[in-house]
Design an enzyme around this catalytic site. Structure first.
Site, PDB file in Angstrom:
ATOM      1  N   HIS A 164     -15.154   4.190 -52.218  1.00 31.38           N
ATOM      2  CA  HIS A 164     -14.525   4.085 -53.543  1.00 31.38           C
ATOM      3  C   HIS A 164     -14.690   5.340 -54.377  1.00 31.38           C
ATOM      4  CE1 HIS A 164     -13.484  -0.225 -53.399  1.00 31.38           C
ATOM      5  NE2 HIS A 164     -14.370  -0.189 -52.411  1.00 31.38           N
ATOM      6  N   ASP A 371     -13.410  11.202 -60.457  1.00 32.27           N
ATOM      7  CA  ASP A 371     -13.370   9.752 -60.306  1.00 32.27           C
ATOM      8  C   ASP A 371     -12.636   9.443 -59.017  1.00 32.27           C
ATOM      9  OD1 ASP A 371     -13.878   7.172 -61.134  1.00 32.27           O
ATOM     10  OD2 ASP A 371     -13.057   7.476 -63.139  1.00 32.27           O
TER      11      ASP A 371
END
Ligand code: GDG
Length: 738
Positions: A164, A371
């Site tokens: 992720h 991110d």
């Protein structure tokens, strides 16, 4: 029925104990939010830590029983494990490194050891629950070692891994002392997924440089298996966010909050407390914006929510202090009795409140330094029922690859952020709606269900592809069968490829001399009168003569240009011209000039450009170029280009190892045939073999061979077993006297 087992560090529940009573609270976080909607289907199961240290075995059992009803199964971690595995190695070593904050990373052996142990603990927990048909989907950077641990215990299982967070470039990843182990851990998967193509290519490059496996269209061949690496940008539960935002209660809340804020325009910022999210940089940009655009004073408020996270880690404590100070400073400087430029909350909120904030926000300011994806910006878009609002998004967030209708900024460029705020706050409504509409359409389509089904479909595809590529492993039963066939055969032929099958590749071709064990093996094999052993090579005849010429074996050298039958001299059956060599040599020289550490090997009827010692990546790049170049020339001549193991070879077309091998098949009786090879050129040998022959490839990439083994050592052992079982045949005297 087969089930899906999801494994992640944390379960999507947070366990708390109040006055002796156990409370189960749904946990926040991208992963929990994202997979929340699928794990409860059928018999699916989610395995992970429930978020609280529980030592009492009775209580552990009670918790396991409670959450089983919710399709969850707990892995209990001790205080020390939380400290060393979670806060330590995961969040103080891997997290900063993977987010390009390697200056924050700590490298401690003790933390690494606990990381290994805890991954093993998760492995035990999965093995206890998994059936042979189940699919296991491992999530994120806390469990990088789990796929290969599971592969060892459940060799035939289907294992997917999704990361992720970003995967950093090789130059950053290589700083980790345990880089090789971490990659090998991930390579136990059948499918490795990342949010973006960039993460994927960084991973492939690290695997290539650190573990030594190249890749083709995302496929990696580890010699024992093939696995796929691909990108799957994660979506959100679009329906959930858009329908929550449409609730009457949420609309009422929005009105109340707007009234309380007393601002014409609201800018929203929501993150977990983390230095990767760029919260401090964002505050500084907002401060500069207020300085540069005073017309927005008393008209614009920044509503900033920071969700408490990892506050036991030192760097996070420091960040919290920095944020507190900045907010204090800016509000101190610009606040009026009736207006605060920043409304800052360090807490989490229920979904309905969050949804009202999303509805209310005229601008969402999402500016992480790095991110993996960032779901907040997607949730904001899904919550905009009236399609009004502007998203300012960092180009360092994975989401920026999909949301090109946002105002994309570089979070290090404070002036660009300031200008983006002005543009967003003054953007005409029709423009806002046009951009928002596009983004909503895209997110509606690429939602979380789409993400899950894409990943699962790809995982099934990998399994099917693996089966179609696979040659069977040469297992004990087949070896036994081969031994019996050998035993009953009155004449036997062996075709044994030298480099890569009998001897491992070395940096320099001449370093791969036969060792004593190999000599002994070849001698034993050839001393049996029923056996005829042919060693096949693309090497020059002089080398083969020097190394093996004295043995009682046959040799094929230079792909079959030269052959030697035992007890006789070398002969060539081809009258070949080698006048092409001069021109091709000039081309290869050019590639040597351009590629340090590459070199040319000249054989009588072929030329080879070797790039084994060239910088990883550069060698492959030049080889592609050279192959194209040579293929172009070869198309008008009778030359053939071989794209081999770290080498490109060019030779006359009519020469190949298969043709040479056929000569032995036509000339000598053979009731038993065994051919062992390893690379591309050896496929010609396998193809030339009779149907009943045993054909064995060293390595497990696609091959026409019937079987494979993983290493040269195994190939030698297979031969050794044949000779050993037949020892009685060779030395009957020993039996009689024994
Ligand atoms: C990792 C990667 C990747 C936040 N505050 C509240 C709340 N949230 C929810 C948001 C959102 C989630 O938390 C945050 O998700 P992100 O994607 O922004 O970030 P990470 O938690 O760091 O997640 C990230 C993600 O994994 C998925 O792959 O996108 O890059 O770092 O869903 O809504 N939820 C509630 N109250 C809050 O106050 N209920």
């Amino acid at each position: 029925m087969a089930k899906l087992i999801i494994v992640s560090n944390r379960l999507p529940v947070k366990l708390q104990e109040k006055e002796g009573e156990l409370l189960y609270k749904t946990s926040e976080g991208g992963l929990a939010t994202g997979l929340g909607s699928i794990y409860k289907q059928g018999d699916n199961l989610w395995i992970g830590w429930p978020g609280m240290v529980v030592e009492d075995p009775e209580k552990q059992q009670r918790i396991a029983d409670d959450i089983r009803k919710e399709s969850m199964s707990p892995v209990f971690l001790t205080e020390t494990e939380i400290k060393e595995f979670y806060e330590g190695f995961s969040n103080e070593t891997l997290w900063p490194t993977f987010h390009y904050f390697s200056q924050y990373a700590i490298y401690e052996q003790q933390l690494w050891e606990t990381y290994v142990e805890v991954n093993q603990k998760y492995c035990d927990a999965v093995v206890a629950q998994a059936g042979p048909e189940d699919t296991i989907w491992v999530h994120d950077y806390q469990l990088l070692l789990l796929p290969s641990m599971l592969r060892e215990r459940l060799p035939n299982s289907t294992i997917g891994f999704f990361q992720h967070i970003p995967f950093p470039s090789y130059e950053i990843f290589r700083l980790l002392p345990w880089r090789k182990e971490l990659l090998e851990g991930m390579l136990g998967s059948d499918l490795v997924g990342f949010h973006t193509y960039d993460d994927m290519r960084h991973f492939l490059s690290s695997v290539n440089r650190i573990v030594g496996y190249g890749s083709m269209h995302g496929w990696i061949n580890t010699n024992s298996r093939s696995l796929l690496v691909d990108s799957f940008p994660m979506g959100i539960d679009y329906e959930k966010y858009s329908s929550t935002a449409a609730l009457e209660e949420v609309q009422k809340r929005e009105q109340i909050y707007r009234g309380n804020l007393n601002a014409e325009k609201v800018i929203l910022s929501i993150d977990r407390l983390d230095y990767s999210k760029g919260i401090a940089q964002r505050l500084k940009a907002f401060e500069l914006f207020l300085e540069k655009y005073p017309q927005f004073h008393e008209r614009v408020t920044l509503l900033m929510l920071v969700v408490p996270s990892r506050d036991a880690v030192e760097k996070y404590k420091e960040l919290k202090e920095e944020i507190d100070e900045l907010v204090g400073r800016i509000n101190g400087r610009y606040s009026r009795i009736s207006w605060n430029p920043i409304q800052y909350f360090y807490r989490s909120y229920p979904l309905e409140t969050l949804s009202a904030f999303y509805r209310m926000a005229d601008v969402a300011l999402v500016t992480p330094m790095r991110d993996g994806m960032n779901l907040v910006c997607k949730e904001y878009i899904a919550s905009k029922s009236d399609q009004k609002g502007v998203l300012i998004l960092s180009e360092m967030a994975g989401a920026s690859k999909e949301l090109s209708d946002a105002l994309l900024i570089n979070p290090n460029d404070i002036n660009q952020m300031v200008e983006a705020l002005n543009t967003a706050l003054t953007m005409p409504e029709d423009q806002q709606i046009a951009h928002m509409k596009n983004m909503q359409e895209s997110l509606q389509r690429y939602n979380i269900h789409h993400w899950v089904s894409m990943f699962m479909d790809r995982l099934s595809y990998v399994k099917i592809k693996q089966l179609s590529l696979a040659t069977s492993y040469l297992d004990d039963a087949t070896i036994q069968e081969m031994n019996d066939a050998y035993d009953s055969a009155s004449s036997r032929l062996f075709f044994l490829e030298y480099d890569g099958a009998l001897v491992d590749y070395r940096n320099r071709p001449l370093m791969a001399r036969p060792d004593d064990d190999l000599m002994d093996l070849l001698e034993r094999l050839s001393s049996n009168k029923k056996n005829r052993v042919v060693v096949v090579s693309s090497r020059e005849k002089a080398t083969m003569q020097d190394w093996l010429g004295h043995l009682n074996i046959d040799i094929i050298a230079e792909h079959g240009v030269w052959i030697k039958q035992r007890g006789t001299g070398w002969q060539t059956m081809l009258s070949l011209l080698d006048d092409w060599k001069k021109d091709i040599r000039m081309i290869l020289d050019l590639y040597v000039d351009r590629t340090p550490a590459s070199f040319i090997e000249e054989k009588e009827y072929s030329l080879v450009w070797h790039y084994r010692r060239v910088e990883t990546g550069l060698g492959e790049l030049r080889a592609r170029e050279l192959v194209n170049h040579l293929n172009f020339i070869a198309s008008n001549s009778n030359l053939q280009v071989l794209d081999g193991q770290m080498a490109v070879e060019i030779k006359a077309q009519e020469i190949n190892k298969g043709k040479a091998s056929s000569y032995w098949l036509s000339k000598f009786p053979h009731k038993f045939v065994l051919a062992i090879g390893d690379d591309w050129g050896d496929e010609d040998i396998f193809k030339a073999m009779p149907r009943e022959a045993y054909t064995v490839k060293v390595g497990n990439s696609y091959s026409v061979a019937k079987y494979h083994v993983d290493t040269c050592e195994e190939a030698r052992q297979t031969l050794d077993r044949l000779v050993q079982t037949r020892r009685q045949e060779q030395s009957p005297g020993a039996l009689m006297t024994g």
